[in-house]
Design a protein around this motif. Structure first.
Motif, mmCIF file in Angstrom:
data_model
loop_
_atom_site.group_PDB
_atom_site.id
_atom_site.type_symbol
_atom_site.label_atom_id
_atom_site.label_comp_id
_atom_site.label_asym_id
_atom_site.label_seq_id
_atom_site.Cartn_x
_atom_site.Cartn_y
_atom_site.Cartn_z
ATOM 1 N N PHE A 32 -28.415 16.893 112.590
ATOM 2 C CA PHE A 32 -28.020 15.540 112.959
ATOM 3 C C PHE A 32 -26.694 15.492 113.722
ATOM 4 O O PHE A 32 -26.332 14.457 114.269
ATOM 5 N N SER A 33 -25.986 16.624 113.741
ATOM 6 C CA SER A 33 -24.727 16.624 114.499
ATOM 7 C C SER A 33 -24.850 17.437 115.784
ATOM 8 O O SER A 33 -23.981 17.386 116.637
ATOM 9 N N ASP A 34 -25.915 18.192 115.907
ATOM 10 C CA ASP A 34 -26.076 19.059 117.077
ATOM 11 C C ASP A 34 -27.462 18.794 117.669
ATOM 12 O O ASP A 34 -28.485 19.205 117.125
ATOM 13 N N ARG A 35 -27.452 18.087 118.791
ATOM 14 C CA ARG A 35 -28.719 17.644 119.392
ATOM 15 C C ARG A 35 -29.624 18.826 119.760
ATOM 16 O O ARG A 35 -30.845 18.776 119.584
ATOM 17 N N GLU A 36 -28.989 19.872 120.263
ATOM 18 C CA GLU A 36 -29.789 21.020 120.687
ATOM 19 C C GLU A 36 -30.472 21.683 119.486
ATOM 20 O O GLU A 36 -31.630 22.090 119.555
ATOM 21 N N MET A 38 -31.274 20.170 116.763
ATOM 22 C CA MET A 38 -32.328 19.233 116.351
ATOM 23 C C MET A 38 -33.602 19.481 117.156
ATOM 24 O O MET A 38 -34.717 19.542 116.619
ATOM 25 N N GLN A 39 -33.423 19.658 118.473
ATOM 26 C CA GLN A 39 -34.599 19.880 119.323
ATOM 27 C C GLN A 39 -35.279 21.203 118.988
ATOM 28 O O GLN A 39 -36.502 21.322 119.062
ATOM 29 N N GLU A 42 -37.365 20.672 116.064
ATOM 30 C CA GLU A 42 -38.591 19.968 116.467
ATOM 31 C C GLU A 42 -39.586 20.913 117.131
ATOM 32 O O GLU A 42 -40.801 20.793 116.940
ATOM 33 N N LYS B 56 -24.761 4.446 119.058
ATOM 34 C CA LYS B 56 -24.587 5.145 117.773
ATOM 35 C C LYS B 56 -25.628 4.676 116.754
ATOM 36 O O LYS B 56 -26.131 5.458 115.948
ATOM 37 N N GLU B 59 -28.900 6.301 117.540
ATOM 38 C CA GLU B 59 -28.841 7.714 117.162
ATOM 39 C C GLU B 59 -28.987 7.856 115.638
ATOM 40 O O GLU B 59 -29.762 8.692 115.158
ATOM 41 N N ASN B 63 -32.061 9.652 113.649
ATOM 42 C CA ASN B 63 -31.838 10.760 112.709
ATOM 43 C C ASN B 63 -32.400 10.438 111.323
ATOM 44 O O ASN B 63 -32.952 11.311 110.648
ATOM 45 N N LYS B 66 -36.090 10.915 111.376
ATOM 46 C CA LYS B 66 -36.392 12.361 111.299
ATOM 47 C C LYS B 66 -36.238 12.854 109.854
ATOM 48 O O LYS B 66 -37.063 13.615 109.347
#
Lengths: 331, 214
Positions: A32-36, A38-39, A42, B56, B59, B63, B66
């Motif tokens: 949740f803090s690092d978009r990459e 997260m992807q 996924e 925000k 986002e 999250n 998810k």
């Protein structure tokens, strides 16, 4: 781009709900803090879904998967999409051919590749590729013979000079030959450029050829009808020709087999499990309603097989539908 | 300044779900409802700049969805909205929350426990039916989905089409080897390739869902 460190096994364990709470929290915090990241999670999730659809998960993993992944409509949609994508990928010859070419690409020369393409191309492309190859071959041949001839002349002249006194006529002849050799070198360079350009053209033609005329993979198919005898004499045979990669079993259904989903289990006559596949659906075929199952030929060897077909009821109960017997003959 | 309303942020369907559908397995005790004032306060707590706060919020909601999806929640969107409701209520009641996002995940974990307990109660009530299996009910058969996928695929460029077909080609070991070769051939790191394939797949997933609605 910075390469992300991703422990795929850890993510799979997380997605199957098998991580301790603390590790789950750590993974979620990072996602949740690092978009990459997260992807990446996924992407691993999609691969896991694909493995479920292809029947590649262990029984335990499958159970965990079904418990978590079939819980929400959104995830069920992803599973259904994965099923469609898997079917499409396995049905599409282009993909298989392209995948093979990716694997083999580094092992084959452009010439081998050219020859291979020539066999499967259309007439116009065949002609174009043959013409391009002929130009290249003639250019190379002429270039080599001319260079050899001039070098031989020059060497002969130099040998004569060493054995005889130097005169003005010979010197002029040597000068002339040197000039010719220089010009020849220039022509060589020009030809080398042309050769490179022809090679590029050839590569382009190969690319077009690959797009326009994908070679079909060999698929061994067999229709299995319900109620066939167990007797070896009556057994249908799946003939697997050399080079076949996929076996396609079309499992016929009887009236009343109105299940939404089907599971299939394939065993050898000795009872050894070969492959299971869950959640297949029936489709209307010319031969009636059937369940179509594709599996890699590499899993099969010459011998007798037993296929068990099971139906999943609306209440998610699994019922045995029938057994199908067939033999496999690999050539 | 861009005006942000609850409906805009959650979308019509999301707002409707919250009001009309009870959360799976959750006791019906939601007397407090999200007001525009409470929502504005929530946004203000996320960022002073209203537009940035909106981003925000999106986002955070994404999250949370998810989170509930990964943890096996039955209605991840509804659970995410309920989490945000609870956060907004706290803020509206004057509680000082320094890090609303972290706080939201604390709330989400508590809510998840409630949901899982509720699911367990349901399971017992339904006489030991396996969890979640009882809820499998997808109206869309895979054949129309496959047809839609075939229609959607030409929407990608030839290069992307080839990429996605090759990326998802093969079984476990073969697939991994394919991907390595593909990344070498395209001269991109494996991770970049994975991201590209994921984006293409998501694009196709959306296209297929739209196609199925037609």
């Amino acid at each position: 781009m910075e390469q992300i460190s991703l422990d795929e096994k850890l993510v799979v364990r997380y997605l199957l709900g098998r991580l301790p709470e603390e590790e789950q929290l750590q993974l979620e915090e990072r996602a949740f803090s690092d978009r990459e990241y997260m992807q990446n999670v996924e992407a691993v999730e999609r691969d896991l879904i694909d493995e479920y659809v292809r029947g590649e998960l262990s029984d335990f993993e499958r159970e965990q998967f079904e418990k978590l992944f079939l819980a929400s409509p959104e995830r069920r949609r992803k599973v259904e999409f994965a099923r469609a994508l898997t079917n499409l990928v396995s049905e599409t010859p282009l993909a298989e051919r392209a995948a093979r070419s990716v694997i083999r690409q580094d092992a084959i020369s452009w010439w081998d590749s050219f020859l291979a393409r020539l066999h499967g191309s259309g007439l116009v492309l065949k002609f174009s590729m043959a013409a391009a190859a002929l130009i290249v071959a003639l250019g190379v041949f002429w270039l080599m013979t001319e260079t050899i001839r001039l070098r031989a002349q020059l060497a002969q002249l130099q040998a004569q000079q060493q054995s005889q006194p130097r005169d003005a006529g010979k010197s002029a002849q040597e000068e002339d030959l040197r000039r010719q050799l220089g010009e020849q070198q220039q022509r060589n360079e020009e030809l080398a450029r042309q050769l490179q350009s022809e090679q590029q053209r050839l590569a382009q033609l190969q690319k077009e050829s690959a797009r326009s005329s994908p070679s079909r993979p060999i698929i061994a198919s067999l229709m299995l009808f319900p109620g066939l005898s167990r007797s070896p004499a009556d057994r249908p045979a799946l003939i697997v020709p050399r080079g076949a990669e996929q076996a396609r079993l079309q499992i016929g259904l009887e009236k009343g087999d109105d299940y939404q989903r089907f599971n299939v289990e394939l065993r050898t006559a000795g009872g050894e499990a070969v492959r299971n596949q869950n959640n297949l659906t029936a489709r209307a075929t010319r031969a009636g309603r059937s369940v179509v199952w594709s599996l890699p030929v590499s899993l099969l060897s010459t011998g007798e097989y037993e296929l068990t077909l099971k139906g999943i009821t609306d209440k998610k109960e699994i019922e045995d539908i029938g057994y199908y017997y067939f033999s496999v003959l690999k050539k | 300044m861009q005006e942000v309303s609850m409906m805009e942020k959650r979308g019509e369907a999301g707002a409707e779900n919250i009001s009309s559908r009870s959360l799976a397995s959750e006791p019906l005790r939601r007397k407090w409802t999200l007001t525009q004032q409470a929502f504005d306060r929530l946004l203000a707590s996320l960022n002073e700049n209203r537009d940035r706060a909106g981003e925000k919020y999106q986002e955070l909601r994404g999250n949370l969805i998810k989170f509930f999806e990964w943890r096996g929640g039955t209605y991840p969107e509804d659970h995410a909205d309920e989490t945000i409701n609870r956060l907004a209520r706290k803020i509206d009641q004057g509680e000082e929350i320094r890090d609303p996002s972290s706080y939201a995940f604390g709330v989400a974990r508590m809510l998840l426990l409630e949901i899982l307990k509720g699911q367990e109660r349901e399971r017992l009530a339904l006489n030991e039916l396996p969890l979640a299996h009882a809820t499998v009910d997808d109206p869309a058969e895979p054949e129309p989905r496959l047809e839609c996928l075939k229609q959607c695929l030409p929407g990608l460029s030839p290069e992307n089409r080839e990429l996605i077909m090759q990326y998802y080609q093969g079984e476990k070991g073969v697939k991994i080897e394919n991907r390595k070769k593909l990344s070498e051939r395209l001269q991109v790191p494996l991770n970049t390739l994975r991201m590209r394939a994921l984006r293409l797949r998501e694009k196709l997933e959306t296209c297929v869902e739209d196609c199925l609605k037609k």
